[in-house]
Design an enzyme around this catalytic site. Sequence first.
Site, mmCIF file in Angstrom:
data_model
loop_
_atom_site.group_PDB
_atom_site.id
_atom_site.type_symbol
_atom_site.label_atom_id
_atom_site.label_comp_id
_atom_site.label_asym_id
_atom_site.label_seq_id
_atom_site.Cartn_x
_atom_site.Cartn_y
_atom_site.Cartn_z
ATOM 1 C CG HIS A 19 -0.423 -0.018 2.528
ATOM 2 N ND1 HIS A 19 0.251 1.052 3.038
ATOM 3 C CD2 HIS A 19 -0.437 -0.959 3.510
ATOM 4 C CE1 HIS A 19 0.632 0.789 4.277
ATOM 5 N NE2 HIS A 19 0.236 -0.445 4.591
ATOM 6 C CG HIS A 22 4.108 -1.444 2.284
ATOM 7 N ND1 HIS A 22 2.854 -1.972 2.060
ATOM 8 C CD2 HIS A 22 4.443 -1.821 3.527
ATOM 9 C CE1 HIS A 22 2.467 -2.649 3.128
ATOM 10 N NE2 HIS A 22 3.415 -2.568 4.034
ATOM 11 C CB CYS A 127 1.479 -7.789 20.202
ATOM 12 S SG CYS A 127 0.600 -7.137 18.754
ATOM 13 C CB CYS A 130 4.391 -6.316 17.618
ATOM 14 S SG CYS A 130 3.414 -4.840 17.856
ATOM 15 C CB CYS A 144 -0.825 -3.962 20.565
ATOM 16 S SG CYS A 144 0.263 -3.338 19.272
ATOM 17 C CG HIS A 147 -0.838 -4.646 15.449
ATOM 18 N ND1 HIS A 147 0.431 -4.484 15.958
ATOM 19 C CD2 HIS A 147 -0.695 -4.836 14.119
ATOM 20 C CE1 HIS A 147 1.303 -4.591 14.981
ATOM 21 N NE2 HIS A 147 0.659 -4.800 13.860
ATOM 22 C CE LYS A 296 1.392 2.232 10.606
ATOM 23 N NZ LYS A 296 1.944 1.029 11.190
ATOM 24 C CE LYS A 299 0.723 -5.500 7.525
ATOM 25 N NZ LYS A 299 2.058 -5.574 7.032
HETATM 26 O O1 ME8 Z 1 7.433 -4.177 9.933
HETATM 27 N N1 ME8 Z 1 2.921 5.135 6.714
HETATM 28 O O2 ME8 Z 1 6.944 -5.028 7.844
HETATM 29 P P1 ME8 Z 1 5.623 -4.215 7.449
HETATM 30 C C1 ME8 Z 1 4.221 5.098 6.369
HETATM 31 N N2 ME8 Z 1 8.666 -6.959 8.188
HETATM 32 N N3 ME8 Z 1 4.915 3.967 6.173
HETATM 33 C C2 ME8 Z 1 4.271 2.813 6.350
HETATM 34 C C3 ME8 Z 1 2.910 2.775 6.724
HETATM 35 C C4 ME8 Z 1 2.232 4.015 6.901
HETATM 36 N N4 ME8 Z 1 0.965 4.094 7.209
HETATM 37 N N5 ME8 Z 1 2.549 1.488 6.814
HETATM 38 C C5 ME8 Z 1 3.638 0.732 6.503
HETATM 39 C C6 ME8 Z 1 7.643 -4.955 9.020
HETATM 40 N N6 ME8 Z 1 4.688 1.533 6.221
HETATM 41 C C7 ME8 Z 1 8.827 -5.876 9.079
HETATM 42 C C8 ME8 Z 1 10.068 -5.082 8.778
HETATM 43 S S1 ME8 Z 1 12.679 -4.877 8.380
HETATM 44 C C9 ME8 Z 1 14.036 -5.744 8.758
HETATM 45 C C10 ME8 Z 1 11.340 -5.847 8.846
HETATM 46 C C11 ME8 Z 1 6.024 1.091 5.802
HETATM 47 O O3 ME8 Z 1 5.096 -4.855 6.221
HETATM 48 C C12 ME8 Z 1 7.097 1.655 6.698
HETATM 49 O O4 ME8 Z 1 8.324 1.574 6.040
HETATM 50 O O5 ME8 Z 1 4.725 -4.058 8.608
HETATM 51 C C13 ME8 Z 1 7.084 0.671 7.842
HETATM 52 O O6 ME8 Z 1 8.225 0.736 8.645
HETATM 53 C C14 ME8 Z 1 6.978 -0.626 7.078
HETATM 54 O O7 ME8 Z 1 6.116 -0.302 5.965
HETATM 55 C C15 ME8 Z 1 6.412 -1.763 7.882
HETATM 56 O O8 ME8 Z 1 6.205 -2.815 7.011
#
Ligand code: ME8
Length: 646
Positions: A19, A22, A127, A130, A144, A147, A296, A299
């Site tokens: 989304h 990301h 959680c 997380c 949390c 979430h 925020k 997903k």
């Molecule tokens: O945390 N606004 O993966 P994830 C801005 N797999 N950026 C956002 C966002 C939002 N509303 N939502 C997601 C994980 N992001 C782990 C990471 S790294 C070694 C492991 C972006 O799929 C942002 O970069 O939950 C956030 O840190 C990341 O997606 C979290 O992705």
Amino acid sequence: MNSRFYITTPIYYVNAEPHLGHAYSTVVADVQNRFHRLIGQETFFLTGTDEHGDKIVQAAERMGLSPKEYTDEISKKFRDTWPLLDVRPDRFIRTTDPEHIKTVQMVLQKVYDKGDIEFREYEGLYCFGCERFLIERELEDGMCPDHKTKPTRLKEKNYFFLMSKYQDWLIDHIRSNPGFIQPERYRNEVLSFLKEPLEDLCISRPVSRLTWGVPLPFDKDFVTYVWFDALINYLTGLDYPDGERFQKFWPVANHVIAKDILKPHGIYWPIMLHAIGLKPYESLHVHGYWKIKEEKMSKSLGNIVRPGWLVENFGSDATRYCLMREMSFGLDASFSYDGFVTRINADLANDLGNLFSRSTTMLHKFRKGTVPNETGMEGPQDELRKAFSALVPTWKELMNGFQVHNALSEIWKVLNMANKVIDTTAPWKLAKDESKQVFLDDVLYCLMETLRLSAVLISPVMPRASEKIINSMGLDPDVEFSENGLKWGRLNQGLFIKKVPPLFPRIGPSRKEAKENIKKKREDIKKEKDVSMDSKDKKDGLITIEDFQKVDLRVAQIVSAQKHPNADRLLQLTVKAPEERTIVAGIAEHFSPDSLVGKKVIIVSNLKPVKLRGVTSQGMLLVAKDEAGLHLLEVDPETEPGAKVS
Ligand code: ME8
């Protein structure tokens, strides 16, 4: 300055599709990668997907797939999304890649042999969102905060990474390296967290509860917990430990993340690196959240905007521009469709687009399209020459500091200045005055050189538009998008500048405006009708059953949908009813092509085919229209395509 630069994004969980959040982190990294390459550094850009853990198993189960099948499918969606946004990573890593699993096991063994991993019993609040145990003071109303779910109490024996013993080292490292965590508010957040004693980190799950993970090399009854697996991707991506890339790029590692994963990146990761005897990364760059109506975007909350939808609506360059311009790095930002449209129309269609088309049109009109001599005269245009000598170093500094929103705003000040130069010097008047020709030459030269140099400065954010500008000048983008290109005065006299279609066509009314227009139109039609109904026989509006029977209505399934090649308002649909046919429908402003595919709708099937802007339409799609706009008339999904509607 270092001669190299290594940039990474988080590796995204594959429990949902990509989304806008990301997309933001990934575009930030791509912009940085392009910027550092432009200023002559050798760069490496890594992104990928995080594929192990409970959440993934649960998501796969919901889809009726094995974890492997599921992760293959969603990982591909991430990989396929990035080219839509012109994001060009050098490597796309998956935590299920065999070389990554090998690296994780090697690191685990190293830390274990060193005595920094211990087996103990632990009870705590877990959680699943997380994928970690939370401590009481992290909870908000027992939930949390990320979430909005209540954590589950769990008690089990597990392996722990003895982080606490490195706490003082970390505090010291952060204090003596001011740029280690940026912006400063997040550095302070980590330092304030480190005021409390650190707990050791649980790094395993018993295989009785989770098998979808990397097996611990020293205990086959456990797999490693996701963070120990995930963070190491930044090393695997460089072929750690023996790869040449690792030697070259690890000392210049820069990570981009959002604040949700500050703790793993600001605390666990540097300590892990220190424990295995590596220097920590160079800098962590932390941004805020994209929100929708104060929530925020995530997903789990389901309020997401798809990157593909943004690109379909705005194109890749404008989407990248809005992402970079609408969020101040480090702070939260709100997404709204109307906000993006306003930004695109004002900054791209008006300021940049108009400057380009006005300047080239005048160049063609007054100098047959060829660049005149720079005569270096005093006047409003001279301000442009001066402006760039200040802008280029400012731009470099801001881009280097991840302040892309400010860098863009500085560039736009100069673009606006250039638009004013046109207004104040009025080249169309100068053209009529024989004595002003040398001055006119200088004005036109400065405008064109402003465009060339601006194209270089915006190229990390908008690679397509800037290439179009450079190509229209007959120059080579590979040469211009470099340190050399940053110097004023590269346009040579006599160079022919091609005229090109508008760089950024204005986007029609926003949804809100469109709704208001429709409402107004309906009221007008109603008024007209009321008048005519009064004066004529009211029965005129009625039809007989025979009239109705002439219309053959059928159920049709939309097999594919795409934008009409020659008209913004039209979509070209392929439907099955039951034979396949093409229908052209004027609904592009209301539905994205993707949202229509698979839907069963009603069509008028016996309309005489008509050609609409070059595509033959064999029928008409029925929709309902009200003040909110258009709505699809969907039928029960059980209905066979081709069924007659009566
Ligand atoms: O945390 N606004 O993966 P994830 C801005 N797999 N950026 C956002 C966002 C939002 N509303 N939502 C997601 C994980 N992001 C782990 C990471 S790294 C070694 C492991 C972006 O799929 C942002 O970069 O939950 C956030 O840190 C990341 O997606 C979290 O992705």
